[in-house]
Design an enzyme around this catalytic site. Structure first.
Site, PDB file in Angstrom:
ATOM      1  N   GLY A 135      -0.472   1.744   7.948  1.00  0.00           N
ATOM      2  CA  GLY A 135       0.912   1.839   7.521  1.00  0.00           C
ATOM      3  C   GLY A 135       1.438   3.255   7.486  1.00  0.00           C
ATOM      4  O   GLY A 135       2.620   3.485   7.685  1.00  0.00           O
ATOM      5  N   LEU A 136       0.568   4.229   7.208  1.00  0.00           N
ATOM      6  CA  LEU A 136       1.032   5.603   7.110  1.00  0.00           C
ATOM      7  C   LEU A 136       0.715   6.441   8.348  1.00  0.00           C
ATOM      8  O   LEU A 136       1.095   7.592   8.406  1.00  0.00           O
ATOM      9  CB  LEU A 136       0.421   6.281   5.877  1.00  0.00           C
ATOM     10  CG  LEU A 136       0.926   5.805   4.525  1.00  0.00           C
ATOM     11  CD1 LEU A 136       0.220   6.556   3.415  1.00  0.00           C
ATOM     12  CD2 LEU A 136       2.430   5.981   4.401  1.00  0.00           C
ATOM     13  N   ASP A 260      -4.495   1.388  -4.712  1.00  0.00           N
ATOM     14  CA  ASP A 260      -4.521   0.427  -3.606  1.00  0.00           C
ATOM     15  C   ASP A 260      -5.946   0.012  -3.252  1.00  0.00           C
ATOM     16  O   ASP A 260      -6.336   0.024  -2.088  1.00  0.00           O
ATOM     17  CB  ASP A 260      -3.818   1.027  -2.379  1.00  0.00           C
ATOM     18  CG  ASP A 260      -3.480  -0.041  -1.333  1.00  0.00           C
ATOM     19  OD1 ASP A 260      -3.319  -1.210  -1.715  1.00  0.00           O
ATOM     20  OD2 ASP A 260      -3.388   0.307  -0.142  1.00  0.00           O
TER      21      ASP A 260
END
Length: 709
Positions: A135-136, A260
């Site tokens: 995602g990053l 997370d």
């Protein structure tokens, strides 16, 4: 709360709608873990799981084999980093675009790698290719030519136009420079490099390469090769979490929150585990940065009160559940665990279920207060799990309770619940209490003497409560407890409202008051708070036995099977087994009491008595052999011999004589009469009173065989 997509999840789930970065050094080998030395399965009982679990090794993966030949984000994994809607999807039969603008919010997206093989960054790092995407950012494999051509990983931004993603990347860069733990990925450097297409400067983090397999991929491989609903063995999953909890505890200790935790973010190489992807890490006192996490794992209070140590504990509990059994953790079970009726594993391992319930309690303050506390209780649960699975005990010291103070139920008579309350383990004194050292040497059992302690602390008052209970003054004990737990003029009680010890003492008070049902409720509450401890389970077993509940045997057996130092559990289990007609099990339990125990002989005697309860011929012979091997004083040996020969005589009167022998007496009426006569006359010599001696002589005369004279 900022949202992002994931690179992948367990096969039975959809895409994540909360932040989280995919693993960047994940191998795709099978979960069998083949050794580099040969092709056979290799397991080791090493450091994982407190040295209690055999965990398959995951061989180190050659970095070159991990490079993607065709790096591309699958269409199903393409989401807008601003609104989390799907982008770059097939339309009218045409493939989705890897670059463009979100049709929902107009935000620009790009899923193309920014670095090409052969490109050199910072005159030092040569890119070899892409490893994974998250995602990053894209994750690349590179060679560090400045340090012996070591393998490193470069991580940059997937979408450098997203302000939140950029902030998260910078946050990761800042925090990673402070982190140093053997179970957390190491950071080597931070660099900037101009994008070859736009010329914009992009930040990259240079990390160590961790070649292995993520826990998520282990589960995926099992499901791919099986029926689709496989999970990790429970003991193995617990071992993994026990290895990672100290890393989370370390982060909390330096003022950081992980935010997370999930199976994707833990990689095993050989016997070592590494926590990767610190993209969501934030400082505990940070109330402004974007919050990253993953739906299904993230604590429910994140949107209102934000992340905390408690929310990290929640993610660990949810991740542990996902590792151990399949369930719709993003759908109907997004905010709860399956029930034991829905998931048989939870029904079989009740302590594990209690641990998950506490770790994921909707109320943050009811969860474990720290990673260390969770690890302590999880270790106790692991010992139980292994004992249930293979029947071998795994004893371990408790930091919460003393050992049994006295053995109870040894004489096989009806239990005195007040005596049990005085015999059960006691909560240990909090060593940080100001009066702890004084209590360690205090010998008084008088409440008035205890009230003269140099410091009148909570621990002193709890000791007074215990003394009052053991003296039978239940009302005074409960009044003292109310004084400790009731809110003061400042609306705070002297003791933490979540402290389990008041429930423990209320349970003891109810035992003394002969209210086992009420006592059990308090002990169940204690067990919910400290699910890895044996003491509350032993207390629950006593309460269940007192009211005739069938689950008394289950609790006694769980305690005894896990740790043979709880000898009272063995006698309790034997009593319950005899009551339900399972004499063989009762005998075996008693014979398993180790010879190092002070109650070994008592257990052997109880086993002999159990053998002769409605015996067979073989039972009588075995009981005689067992009794003959015991080193007993003459009066006690004579008493047990009389009991055994009387049982044999009763058996002979209902069956025919046989050549088998019991204590040198043939199983015939004549020899057994002679043996009983001798035995009763021996007992008479040691009788305590003249009346008892006369009664025994009369019995000897009555049982002696008739003669012709």
């Amino acid at each position: 709360m900022t949202e992002e997509t994931q690179s992948g999840e367990l096969p039975d789930t959809g895409p994540s709608t909360c932040p989280g970065t995919a693993p960047w050094s994940v191998a795709t080998t099978s979960s069998s873990g083949r050794s580099r030395r040969n092709s056979t399965r290799s397991v080791s009982r090493g450091r994982l799981g407190a040295g209690l679990v055999e965990v398959p090794r995951v061989p180190y993966r050659d970095p070159k084999t991990a490079v993607l030949t065709d790096p591309e984000v699958p269409e199903a994994k393409r989401f807008c980093s601003r609104c989390a809607k799907g982008v770059g999807r097939v339309r009218d039969g045409r493939p989705g675009r890897v670059e463009g603008y979100c049709p929902q919010c107009g935000h620009r997206y790009s899923f193309t790698p920014k670095l090409a093989p052969g490109e050199v960054l910072h005159d030092q790092y040569e890119v070899l290719g892409c490893l994974a995407h998250g995602g990053l950012g894209w994750i690349y494999l590179a060679l560090d030519h400045a340090v012996s051509d070591r393998w490193v990983v470069l991580k940059g931004l997937l979408d450098s136009g997203d302000a939140d993603a950029l902030a998260a990347s910078l946050a990761e860069r800042r925090f990673l420079a402070e982190v140093e733990h053997p179970n957390i990925v190491k950071i080597h450097n931070f660099i900037r490099h101009a994008d070859r297409q736009t010329g914009n400067l992009v930040d990259y983090i240079v990390m160590e390469y961790v070649g292995g397999q993520s826990i998520k991929d282990m589960i995926t491989a099992r499901r791919r090769d099986g029926n689709g609903d496989e999970a990790l063995p429970l003991a193995q999953a617990i071992a993994y979490v026990l290895e990672i909890l100290p890393a989370l505890g370390y982060l909390h200790g330096v003022g950081l929150l992980y935010c997370d935790f999930k199976p994707d973010n833990v990689i095993q190489t050989e016997e070592q585990l590494k926590l990767i992807d610190l993209g969501a890490v934030r400082r505990i006192d940070d109330h402004h940065s974007p919050i990253y996490g993953t739906v299904g794992y993230q604590a429910p209070e994140i949107g209102t009160i934000g992340p905390s140590v408690f929310s990290d504990i929640y993610t660990v509990g949810r991740a542990l559940a996902v590792m151990c059994f399949p369930f719709d953790f993003r759908g109907k079970c997004k905010d709860r665990l399956p029930t034991p009726e829905e998931e048989p594993l939870l029904a079989r391992f009740g302590s594990f279920h209690r641990l998950l319930l506490r770790a994921t309690d909707p109320n943050p303050e009811l969860r474990f207060s720290s990673a260390e506390e969770m690890a302590e209780q999880l270790t106790g649960v692991l010992r139980e799990v292994l004992a249930i699975e293979d029947g071998e005990q795994r004893p371990g010291p408790s930091t919460r309770f003393t050992p049994e103070r006295r053995r109870f139920g040894v004489d096989n008579t009806r239990m005195d619940l007040a005596a049990v309350a005085a015999a059960l383990p006691a909560p240990r004194v909090d060593t940080s209490d100001a009066a702890a050292s004084w209590l360690a040497t205090a010998t008084t059992s008088d409440p008035a003497g205890l009230r003269k302690a140099p410091e009148y602390t909570v621990e002193v008052r709890l000791r007074i409560v215990r003394v009052l209970i053991e003296s039978g003054d239940v009302a005074a004990a409960l009044s003292e407890l109310d004084g400790i737990t009731a809110p003061s003029m400042f609306d705070e009680s002297e003791i933490d409202p979540e402290d389990w010890r008041p429930d423990w003492y209320r349970g003891l008070a109810a035992l003394v008051a002969r209210e086992p049902d009420k006592a059990r409720g308090h002990f169940e509450a204690v067990c919910d708070r400290v699910p890895g401890e044996a003491a509350p389970k032993l207390a629950i077993a006593v309460c269940a036995e007192a009211v005739g509940d069938a689950d008394a045997a289950d609790f006694y057996e769980l305690v005894w099977r896990t740790d043979h130092s709880y000898v009272s559990a063995a006698f309790g289990l034997a009593r319950v087994a005899m009551a339900r007609g399972d004499r063989q099990h009762a005998v075996q339990v008693l014979l398993d009491v180790p010879d190092t125990s002070s109650q070994h002989v008592a257990a052997q005697v109880a086993a002999v008595r159990a053998m002769i309860d409605d015996p067979t011929e073989d039972d009588l012979v075995a009981a005689g052999q067992r009794l003959d091997s015991l080193d007993l004083d003459v009066p006690r040996m004579a008493q047990l011999t009389g009991e055994l020969l009387a049982a044999a005589f009763d058996w002979v009167t209902r069956n025919s004589a046989c050549p088998s022998r019991v204590l040198d007496c043939a199983l015939s009426e004549h020899e057994l009469r002679l043996g009983l006569e001798r035995c009763y006359r021996t007992q008479a010599r040691f009788a305590a009173t003249p009346e008892e001696r006369i009664a025994l002589v009369d019995r000897a005369n009555a049982v002696r065989p008739r003669t012709l004279v």
